[in-house]
Design a protein around this motif. Sequence first.
Motif, PDB file in Angstrom:
ATOM      1  N   ALA A   1      -5.679  -0.681   5.081  1.00  0.00           N
ATOM      2  CA  ALA A   1      -6.146   0.282   4.105  1.00  0.00           C
ATOM      3  C   ALA A   1      -5.052   1.318   3.815  1.00  0.00           C
ATOM      4  CB  ALA A   1      -7.416   0.968   4.609  1.00  0.00           C
ATOM      5  N   MET A   2      -4.297   1.672   4.866  1.00  0.00           N
ATOM      6  CA  MET A   2      -3.238   2.657   4.647  1.00  0.00           C
ATOM      7  C   MET A   2      -2.143   2.104   3.747  1.00  0.00           C
ATOM      8  SD  MET A   2      -2.852   4.572   8.324  1.00  0.00           S
ATOM      9  CE  MET A   2      -1.236   5.109   7.908  1.00  0.00           C
ATOM     10  N   SER A   3      -1.764   0.866   3.960  1.00  0.00           N
ATOM     11  CA  SER A   3      -0.703   0.311   3.119  1.00  0.00           C
ATOM     12  C   SER A   3      -1.191   0.125   1.676  1.00  0.00           C
ATOM     13  CB  SER A   3      -0.181  -1.004   3.701  1.00  0.00           C
ATOM     14  OG  SER A   3      -1.188  -1.983   3.731  1.00  0.00           O
ATOM     15  N   LYS A   4      -2.472  -0.209   1.506  1.00  0.00           N
ATOM     16  CA  LYS A   4      -3.026  -0.309   0.151  1.00  0.00           C
ATOM     17  C   LYS A   4      -2.989   1.059  -0.525  1.00  0.00           C
ATOM     18  CE  LYS A   4      -4.480  -4.603  -0.075  1.00  0.00           C
ATOM     19  NZ  LYS A   4      -3.742  -5.546  -0.876  1.00  0.00           N
ATOM     20  N   SER A   5      -3.297   2.113   0.228  1.00  0.00           N
ATOM     21  CA  SER A   5      -3.248   3.471  -0.331  1.00  0.00           C
ATOM     22  C   SER A   5      -1.826   3.857  -0.711  1.00  0.00           C
ATOM     23  CB  SER A   5      -3.792   4.474   0.680  1.00  0.00           C
ATOM     24  OG  SER A   5      -5.138   4.218   0.962  1.00  0.00           O
ATOM     25  N   ALA A   6      -0.860   3.476   0.139  1.00  0.00           N
ATOM     26  CA  ALA A   6       0.541   3.789  -0.157  1.00  0.00           C
ATOM     27  C   ALA A   6       0.996   3.069  -1.422  1.00  0.00           C
ATOM     28  CB  ALA A   6       1.424   3.411   1.024  1.00  0.00           C
ATOM     29  N   LYS A   8      -0.962   2.220  -3.914  1.00  0.00           N
ATOM     30  CA  LYS A   8      -1.635   2.912  -5.015  1.00  0.00           C
ATOM     31  C   LYS A   8      -0.895   4.200  -5.369  1.00  0.00           C
ATOM     32  CE  LYS A   8      -5.440   4.111  -7.479  1.00  0.00           C
ATOM     33  NZ  LYS A   8      -4.898   4.657  -8.678  1.00  0.00           N
ATOM     34  N   ILE A   9      -0.477   4.949  -4.355  1.00  0.00           N
ATOM     35  CA  ILE A   9       0.268   6.196  -4.606  1.00  0.00           C
ATOM     36  C   ILE A   9       1.583   5.899  -5.317  1.00  0.00           C
ATOM     37  CG2 ILE A   9       1.525   8.063  -3.457  1.00  0.00           C
ATOM     38  CD1 ILE A   9      -0.741   8.053  -1.352  1.00  0.00           C
ATOM     39  N   SER A  10       2.300   4.885  -4.855  1.00  0.00           N
ATOM     40  CA  SER A  10       3.584   4.555  -5.481  1.00  0.00           C
ATOM     41  C   SER A  10       3.388   4.075  -6.925  1.00  0.00           C
ATOM     42  CB  SER A  10       4.347   3.521  -4.656  1.00  0.00           C
ATOM     43  OG  SER A  10       3.664   2.295  -4.634  1.00  0.00           O
ATOM     44  N   SER A  11       2.312   3.331  -7.165  1.00  0.00           N
ATOM     45  CA  SER A  11       2.024   2.889  -8.537  1.00  0.00           C
ATOM     46  C   SER A  11       1.687   4.080  -9.434  1.00  0.00           C
ATOM     47  CB  SER A  11       0.864   1.905  -8.550  1.00  0.00           C
ATOM     48  OG  SER A  11       1.204   0.750  -7.837  1.00  0.00           O
ATOM     49  N   ASP A  12       0.918   5.011  -8.879  1.00  0.00           N
ATOM     50  CA  ASP A  12       0.573   6.211  -9.651  1.00  0.00           C
ATOM     51  C   ASP A  12       1.821   7.029  -9.964  1.00  0.00           C
ATOM     52  OD1 ASP A  12      -2.058   5.457  -9.592  1.00  0.00           O
ATOM     53  OD2 ASP A  12      -2.652   6.896  -8.027  1.00  0.00           O
ATOM     54  N   LEU A  13       2.732   7.110  -9.010  1.00  0.00           N
ATOM     55  CA  LEU A  13       3.975   7.845  -9.245  1.00  0.00           C
ATOM     56  C   LEU A  13       4.805   7.184 -10.349  1.00  0.00           C
ATOM     57  CD1 LEU A  13       5.145   8.879  -5.673  1.00  0.00           C
ATOM     58  CD2 LEU A  13       4.503  10.403  -7.536  1.00  0.00           C
ATOM     59  N   LEU A  14       4.808   5.851 -10.360  1.00  0.00           N
ATOM     60  CA  LEU A  14       5.564   5.144 -11.397  1.00  0.00           C
ATOM     61  C   LEU A  14       5.007   5.415 -12.802  1.00  0.00           C
ATOM     62  CD1 LEU A  14       6.439   1.624  -9.953  1.00  0.00           C
ATOM     63  CD2 LEU A  14       8.011   3.368 -10.775  1.00  0.00           C
ATOM     64  N   SER A  15       3.712   5.607 -12.884  1.00  0.00           N
ATOM     65  CA  SER A  15       3.121   5.859 -14.201  1.00  0.00           C
ATOM     66  C   SER A  15       3.202   7.338 -14.604  1.00  0.00           C
ATOM     67  CB  SER A  15       1.661   5.395 -14.207  1.00  0.00           C
ATOM     68  OG  SER A  15       0.903   6.155 -13.284  1.00  0.00           O
ATOM     69  N   MET A  28      14.224   6.585  -7.551  1.00  0.00           N
ATOM     70  CA  MET A  28      13.650   6.830  -6.225  1.00  0.00           C
ATOM     71  C   MET A  28      12.225   6.297  -6.120  1.00  0.00           C
ATOM     72  SD  MET A  28      14.973  10.575  -4.944  1.00  0.00           S
ATOM     73  CE  MET A  28      14.079  11.455  -6.201  1.00  0.00           C
ATOM     74  N   VAL A  29      11.428   6.537  -7.138  1.00  0.00           N
ATOM     75  CA  VAL A  29      10.037   6.077  -7.119  1.00  0.00           C
ATOM     76  C   VAL A  29       9.982   4.557  -7.149  1.00  0.00           C
ATOM     77  CG1 VAL A  29       7.865   6.088  -8.401  1.00  0.00           C
ATOM     78  CG2 VAL A  29       9.124   8.207  -8.092  1.00  0.00           C
ATOM     79  N   THR A  30      10.868   3.922  -7.885  1.00  0.00           N
ATOM     80  CA  THR A  30      10.910   2.455  -7.920  1.00  0.00           C
ATOM     81  C   THR A  30      11.259   1.897  -6.547  1.00  0.00           C
ATOM     82  OG1 THR A  30      11.587   2.533 -10.238  1.00  0.00           O
ATOM     83  CG2 THR A  30      11.939   0.461  -9.081  1.00  0.00           C
ATOM     84  N   ALA A  31      12.226   2.510  -5.883  1.00  0.00           N
ATOM     85  CA  ALA A  31      12.593   2.071  -4.527  1.00  0.00           C
ATOM     86  C   ALA A  31      11.419   2.276  -3.570  1.00  0.00           C
ATOM     87  CB  ALA A  31      13.818   2.839  -4.047  1.00  0.00           C
ATOM     88  N   PHE A  32      10.744   3.406  -3.699  1.00  0.00           N
ATOM     89  CA  PHE A  32       9.569   3.682  -2.866  1.00  0.00           C
ATOM     90  C   PHE A  32       8.473   2.658  -3.128  1.00  0.00           C
ATOM     91  CE2 PHE A  32       5.493   6.046  -2.336  1.00  0.00           C
ATOM     92  CZ  PHE A  32       5.547   6.208  -0.959  1.00  0.00           C
ATOM     93  N   ASP A  33       8.234   2.341  -4.396  1.00  0.00           N
ATOM     94  CA  ASP A  33       7.210   1.366  -4.759  1.00  0.00           C
ATOM     95  C   ASP A  33       7.529  -0.012  -4.186  1.00  0.00           C
ATOM     96  OD1 ASP A  33       4.802   0.628  -6.287  1.00  0.00           O
ATOM     97  OD2 ASP A  33       6.215  -0.557  -7.496  1.00  0.00           O
ATOM     98  N   THR A  34       8.776  -0.398  -4.289  1.00  0.00           N
ATOM     99  CA  THR A  34       9.198  -1.695  -3.732  1.00  0.00           C
ATOM    100  C   THR A  34       8.986  -1.734  -2.217  1.00  0.00           C
ATOM    101  OG1 THR A  34      10.854  -1.905  -5.476  1.00  0.00           O
ATOM    102  CG2 THR A  34      11.127  -3.318  -3.541  1.00  0.00           C
ATOM    103  N   ALA A  35       9.367  -0.653  -1.551  1.00  0.00           N
ATOM    104  CA  ALA A  35       9.199  -0.589  -0.094  1.00  0.00           C
ATOM    105  C   ALA A  35       7.724  -0.647   0.304  1.00  0.00           C
ATOM    106  CB  ALA A  35       9.847   0.684   0.446  1.00  0.00           C
TER     107      ALA A  35
END
Length: 107
Positions: A1-6, A8-15, A28-35
């Motif tokens: 659940a935590m990784s799913k939340s992370a 979701k947060i990274s996807s929200d940041l990308l948008s 930076m956000v793209t790298a975070f999203d990929t990670a």
Amino acid sequence: AMSKSAVKISSDLLSNPLCEQEPSFLEMVTAFDTAMKRMDSFNQEKVGKMGNGGQGIMEWFSSVFPSLNMAVKRREQTLQDYKRLQSKVEKYEEKERTGPVLAKLHQ
């Protein structure tokens, strides 16, 4: 659940509109999203392997850490040797206490 939340947060940041305005922030956000997506897939793989009673995770660890597999084999061999020798000791303890029997028992 935590990784799913992370994820979701990274996807929200990308948008976020700030990503369109600031290229360095987008990078930076793209790298975070990929990670986060890689972490989520790694976690899902481990959860899937643990679903079968942990056997799959042990097989995975054995492939990643070959020394673990060797240690398990050595332990099993040592345990068999111990049981074999313990039965010999019990056999000699039941016999009459003569010189040769005591020598073998000591040995």
